[in-house]
Design an enzyme around this catalytic site. Structure first.
Site, PDB file in Angstrom:
ATOM      1  N   ASP A 152      38.609 -75.727  26.666  1.00 17.96           N
ATOM      2  CA  ASP A 152      37.174 -75.625  26.379  1.00 17.96           C
ATOM      3  C   ASP A 152      36.918 -76.202  24.994  1.00 17.96           C
ATOM      4  O   ASP A 152      37.470 -75.716  24.007  1.00 17.96           O
ATOM      5  CB  ASP A 152      36.740 -74.151  26.445  1.00 17.96           C
ATOM      6  CG  ASP A 152      35.233 -73.969  26.523  1.00 17.96           C
ATOM      7  OD1 ASP A 152      34.512 -74.859  26.036  1.00 17.96           O
ATOM      8  OD2 ASP A 152      34.786 -72.942  27.061  1.00 17.96           O
TER       9      ASP A 152
ATOM     10  N   ARG B 169      33.799 -76.560  23.652  1.00 17.08           N
ATOM     11  CA  ARG B 169      32.444 -76.242  23.207  1.00 17.08           C
ATOM     12  C   ARG B 169      32.432 -75.533  21.852  1.00 17.08           C
ATOM     13  O   ARG B 169      33.410 -74.912  21.463  1.00 17.08           O
ATOM     14  CB  ARG B 169      31.740 -75.351  24.248  1.00 17.08           C
ATOM     15  CG  ARG B 169      31.399 -76.080  25.529  1.00 17.08           C
ATOM     16  CD  ARG B 169      30.846 -75.137  26.576  1.00 17.08           C
ATOM     17  NE  ARG B 169      31.854 -74.212  27.086  1.00 17.08           N
ATOM     18  CZ  ARG B 169      31.632 -73.317  28.045  1.00 17.08           C
ATOM     19  NH1 ARG B 169      30.419 -73.219  28.578  1.00 17.08           N
ATOM     20  NH2 ARG B 169      32.594 -72.526  28.452  1.00 17.08           N
TER      21      ARG B 169
ATOM     22  N   GLU C 106      27.819 -80.632  27.768  1.00 13.96           N
ATOM     23  CA  GLU C 106      28.186 -80.900  29.157  1.00 13.96           C
ATOM     24  C   GLU C 106      29.706 -80.875  29.344  1.00 13.96           C
ATOM     25  O   GLU C 106      30.463 -81.331  28.486  1.00 13.96           O
ATOM     26  CB  GLU C 106      27.640 -82.282  29.558  1.00 13.96           C
ATOM     27  CG  GLU C 106      27.944 -82.713  30.963  1.00 13.96           C
ATOM     28  CD  GLU C 106      26.978 -82.137  31.989  1.00 13.96           C
ATOM     29  OE1 GLU C 106      27.450 -81.727  33.066  1.00 13.96           O
ATOM     30  OE2 GLU C 106      25.766 -82.111  31.709  1.00 13.96           O
TER      31      GLU C 106
END
Length: 352
Positions: free
Chosen positions: A284, A286, A250
């Site tokens: 980012d 992720r 998320e």
């Protein structure tokens, strides 16, 4: 087989400790997450010595604190600083209301392995990347972690184990199957939605979709996640085959709470990337290696990837998944997400 916990299991335990406000030992330092620290434990840490606040270079830059350590700053905790001051240093919510927090004095030289490990652990727990650390002898009732092995463990790719799978008819495709995968590091489970019966020896139509509670579930207009999710499933349903990997990462990997903090900053005038930086995160956070691992576990070695993000293509190809085609996934704009989409194109390299 030993009944004692492995390093990966100890790391998972330490994440839970930090989230509950319990300090852990990293190397020779007692370490607490600023976000969950209590006044009593702050006082107890002060009694042990002179604590330092460890911030990422992104957050330190926002605070105009010098980061001498390449990626992080060790800020001396002032003697009169209370828990509110400490929280304001970690959380940018009040930066514009109370911009002056200094002078901040940062340390230089010395080994910072434990400090780097503390920030990485806080990030993996989806807490604000700000920790309080003080040199201390080991406390036997606290989780004990060696600093260098901890850093290595946090960057290691988790192994994915299949847990369960069952047929699940969807609006977009009645012949669908949902697979649940569990990582061996105690992290969140990830899902694969298999549409139809895609042959394993062909390049499967694939989407790597990061979880977005606000967009996927609530229908938020601030992003394009929900429309992309449903557009990808519909395209796979029409094609008769495909795999959508639903990765529990998320908010670009920072978690829903930090994503809401970023949204609050966006409401103050910062764009998506600027908001992440003010929080102390990278653009980012992720880990797209998960997507490659899941495809392999499902038996695929090549894909036609539905994405506007070239990083996903490069990641799959760098992890032995051949991408034969990038399939654009463009969805309509609205007045709430147009700035967000412009930022993705200009700063994150998305092909929109």
């Amino acid at each position: 087989m030993s009944l004692l916990p492995t390093l990966a299991e100890m790391v998972s335990r330490a994440r839970a400790d930090l989230r509950m406000g319990l300090p852990v030992m990293i190397g020779g330092y007692l370490t607490a997450a600023v976000e969950t620290l209590t006044a009593d434990r702050l006082a107890a840490m002060r009694a042990l010595g002179q604590p330092v606040i460890v911030l990422t270079e992104r957050r330190a830059s926002t605070l105009k604190a010098r980061a001498y350590d390449g990626g992080l700053a060790r800020v001396d905790l002032p003697g009169d600083a209370d828990l509110t001051w400490l929280r304001d240093l970690a959380d940018p919510a009040n930066d514009l209301r109370h911009p002056m927090k200094g002078p901040l004095f940062t340390q230089r030289q010395g080994d910072t392995t434990a400090h780097r490990a503390s920030l990485a652990l806080a990030k993996s727990a989806q807490l604000l990347p700000a920790t309080l650390m003080v040199p201390a002898s080991p406390l036997p009732d606290l989780t004990q972690l060696p600093d260098q092995p901890l850093l290595a463990q946090l960057t290691q790719e988790a192994a994915m184990a299949p847990v369960a799978a069952a047929r699940l008819p969807l609006l977009s495709a009645e012949r669908s199957r949902l697979h649940i995968f569990r990582p061996d590091d105690g992290g969140a489970e990830h899902y694969a939605i298999e549409i139809g019966d895609p042959p394993r020896d062909s390049d499967v139509l694939t989407r790597l979709h990061s979880a977005c509670f606000t967009g996927d579930v609530l229908g938020s207009l601030k992003c394009d996640c929900g429309p992309q999710l449903h557009a990808a499933l519909n395209a796979m349903g029409q094609a008769g085959a495909g795999v959508l990997l639903y990765l529990n990462q998320e908010g670009r990997g920072i978690g829903l709470a930090n994503k809401m903090r970023a949204y609050d900053l966006q409401n103050q005038g910062f764009d998506t990337v600027e908001a992440n930086h003010r929080l102390g995160f990278e653009d980012d956070e992720r880990d797209f290696r998960i997507g490659a691992a899941l495809l392999k576990r499902l038996g695929f070695s090549s894909a036609r990837l539905m994405t506007n993000n070239p990083r996903k293509v490069a990641m799959l190809e760098g992890h032995d998944i051949r991408v034969t085609q990038r399939v654009p996934l463009i969805t309509p704009r609205n007045r709430f997400n147009t700035d967000y989409l412009d930022t993705k194109a200009e700063k994150s390299g998305h092909l929109l």
